[in-house]
Design a protein around this motif. Structure first.
Motif, short mmCIF file in Angstrom:
data_model
loop_
_atom_site.label_atom_id
_atom_site.label_comp_id
_atom_site.label_asym_id
_atom_site.label_seq_id
_atom_site.Cartn_x
_atom_site.Cartn_y
_atom_site.Cartn_z
N TRP A 36 0.74 -1.31 -0.01
CA TRP A 36 0.05 -0.05 0.12
C TRP A 36 0.86 1.34 -0.04
CZ3 TRP A 36 -5.16 -0.09 -0.63
CH2 TRP A 36 -5.70 -1.25 -0.40
N PHE A 37 0.55 2.19 -0.92
CA PHE A 37 1.31 3.56 -0.89
C PHE A 37 0.09 4.62 -0.58
CE2 PHE A 37 5.45 2.42 -2.24
CZ PHE A 37 5.40 1.15 -2.66
N ARG A 38 0.44 5.76 -0.30
CA ARG A 38 -0.54 6.89 -0.39
C ARG A 38 0.12 8.29 -0.84
NH1 ARG A 38 -1.15 7.44 6.48
NH2 ARG A 38 1.04 8.58 6.53
N GLN A 39 -0.74 9.14 -1.31
CA GLN A 39 -0.46 10.41 -1.82
C GLN A 39 -1.35 11.49 -1.37
OE1 GLN A 39 0.40 10.37 -6.01
NE2 GLN A 39 1.50 12.11 -5.67
N ALA A 40 -0.89 12.30 -0.62
CA ALA A 40 -1.54 13.63 -0.09
C ALA A 40 -1.48 14.64 -1.18
CB ALA A 40 -1.30 14.01 1.30
N PRO A 41 -2.38 15.52 -1.01
CA PRO A 41 -2.31 16.61 -2.07
C PRO A 41 -1.08 17.49 -2.03
CG PRO A 41 -4.57 16.50 -1.30
CD PRO A 41 -3.64 15.61 -0.32
N GLY A 42 -0.21 17.44 -3.24
CA GLY A 42 1.02 18.39 -2.99
C GLY A 42 2.07 17.67 -2.75
N LYS A 43 2.04 16.40 -2.23
CA LYS A 43 3.10 15.34 -1.91
C LYS A 43 3.29 14.32 -2.87
CE LYS A 43 2.58 16.59 3.00
NZ LYS A 43 2.33 16.22 4.35
N GLU A 44 4.40 13.67 -2.60
CA GLU A 44 4.85 12.30 -3.51
C GLU A 44 4.26 11.35 -2.87
OE1 GLU A 44 9.39 13.75 -5.04
OE2 GLU A 44 9.00 12.09 -3.60
N GLU A 89 -3.24 13.42 9.56
CA GLU A 89 -2.10 13.28 8.68
C GLU A 89 -2.25 12.15 7.85
OE1 GLU A 89 -2.32 14.06 11.91
OE2 GLU A 89 -0.55 13.09 12.81
N ASP A 90 -3.13 11.07 8.03
CA ASP A 90 -3.37 9.86 7.27
C ASP A 90 -4.20 10.04 5.86
OD1 ASP A 90 -3.74 8.26 10.33
OD2 ASP A 90 -1.81 8.24 8.90
N THR A 91 -4.78 11.42 5.98
CA THR A 91 -5.65 11.76 4.69
C THR A 91 -4.72 11.43 3.69
OG1 THR A 91 -7.03 13.24 6.28
CG2 THR A 91 -6.87 13.66 3.69
N ALA A 92 -5.15 10.78 2.54
CA ALA A 92 -4.61 10.73 1.22
C ALA A 92 -5.37 9.78 0.39
CB ALA A 92 -3.00 10.11 1.47
N VAL A 93 -4.95 9.61 -0.75
CA VAL A 93 -5.38 8.67 -1.61
C VAL A 93 -4.52 7.55 -1.52
CG1 VAL A 93 -5.78 8.13 -4.14
CG2 VAL A 93 -6.24 10.41 -3.43
N TYR A 94 -5.03 6.33 -1.19
CA TYR A 94 -4.44 5.06 -0.99
C TYR A 94 -4.46 3.95 -2.13
CZ TYR A 94 -3.95 6.16 4.00
OH TYR A 94 -3.35 6.97 5.21
N PHE A 95 -3.12 3.67 -2.52
CA PHE A 95 -2.93 2.86 -3.83
C PHE A 95 -2.44 1.49 -3.42
CE2 PHE A 95 -3.40 6.22 -7.01
CZ PHE A 95 -3.21 7.25 -6.41
N CYS A 96 -3.00 0.42 -3.82
CA CYS A 96 -2.32 -1.03 -4.03
C CYS A 96 -1.50 -1.07 -4.85
CB CYS A 96 -3.38 -1.80 -3.45
SG CYS A 96 -4.53 -2.35 -4.80
N ALA A 97 -0.60 -1.79 -4.70
CA ALA A 97 0.54 -2.09 -5.95
C ALA A 97 0.99 -3.64 -5.71
CB ALA A 97 1.62 -1.20 -5.85
N ALA A 98 1.42 -4.34 -6.81
CA ALA A 98 1.90 -5.76 -7.05
C ALA A 98 2.84 -5.89 -7.81
CB ALA A 98 0.46 -6.49 -7.33
N ARG A 99 3.75 -6.90 -7.67
CA ARG A 99 4.60 -7.09 -8.65
C ARG A 99 5.07 -8.65 -8.25
NH1 ARG A 99 10.60 -5.71 -7.84
NH2 ARG A 99 10.90 -7.97 -8.59
#
Length: 127
Positions: A36-44, A89-99
């Motif tokens: 899981w990754f996350r991205q908040a507005p204006g952040k990486e 501060e946990d507010t963000a879009v959360y993405f799942c990823a796989a490889r």
């Protein structure tokens, strides 16, 4: 073609809980290490949690240790992120990823390590 789809995000008050889901379509779910990754507005985009393809090894960023738990269900081809004691501060879009992972105990914490990504689910922590 592997496709990932997140769900379970929403609006929650500080101190509340949410459970995120990542459904993985395609074959060979057991071959994938996930995260899981996350991205908040204006952040990486930042690392949150990772799990090996065996499910036995996990890693968390320090900010969520003791509050978040990553898990996976091979029978249902799903990965989860249980989140407790949520903070603004946990507010963000959360993405799942796989490889694909060569070794059953491997996990990866860098976004560039992952091949497949979902579209993301919004988590908002606010009173």
């Amino acid at each position: 073609q592997v496709q990932l789809a997140e769900s379970g995000g929403g609006l929650v008050q500080p101190g509340g809980s949410l459970r995120l889901f990542c459904a993985v379509s395609g074959r060979a779910f057991s071959s994938y290490a996930q995260a899981w990754f996350r991205q908040a507005p204006g952040k990486e985009r930042e690392f949150v949690a990772a799990i090996s393809r065996s499910g036995d090894f996990t890693e968390y960023t320090d900010a969520v240790k003791g509050r978040f738990t990553i898990s996976r269900n091979a029978a249902e081809n799903t990965m989860h992120l249980q989140m407790y004691n949520l903070k603004p501060e946990d507010t963000a879009v959360y993405f799942c990823a796989a490889r694909v992972a060569q070794r059953s105990h491997d996990y990866y914490t860098r976004p560039t390590s992952y091949t497949y990504w979902g579209q993301g689910t919004q988590v908002t922590v606010s009173s």
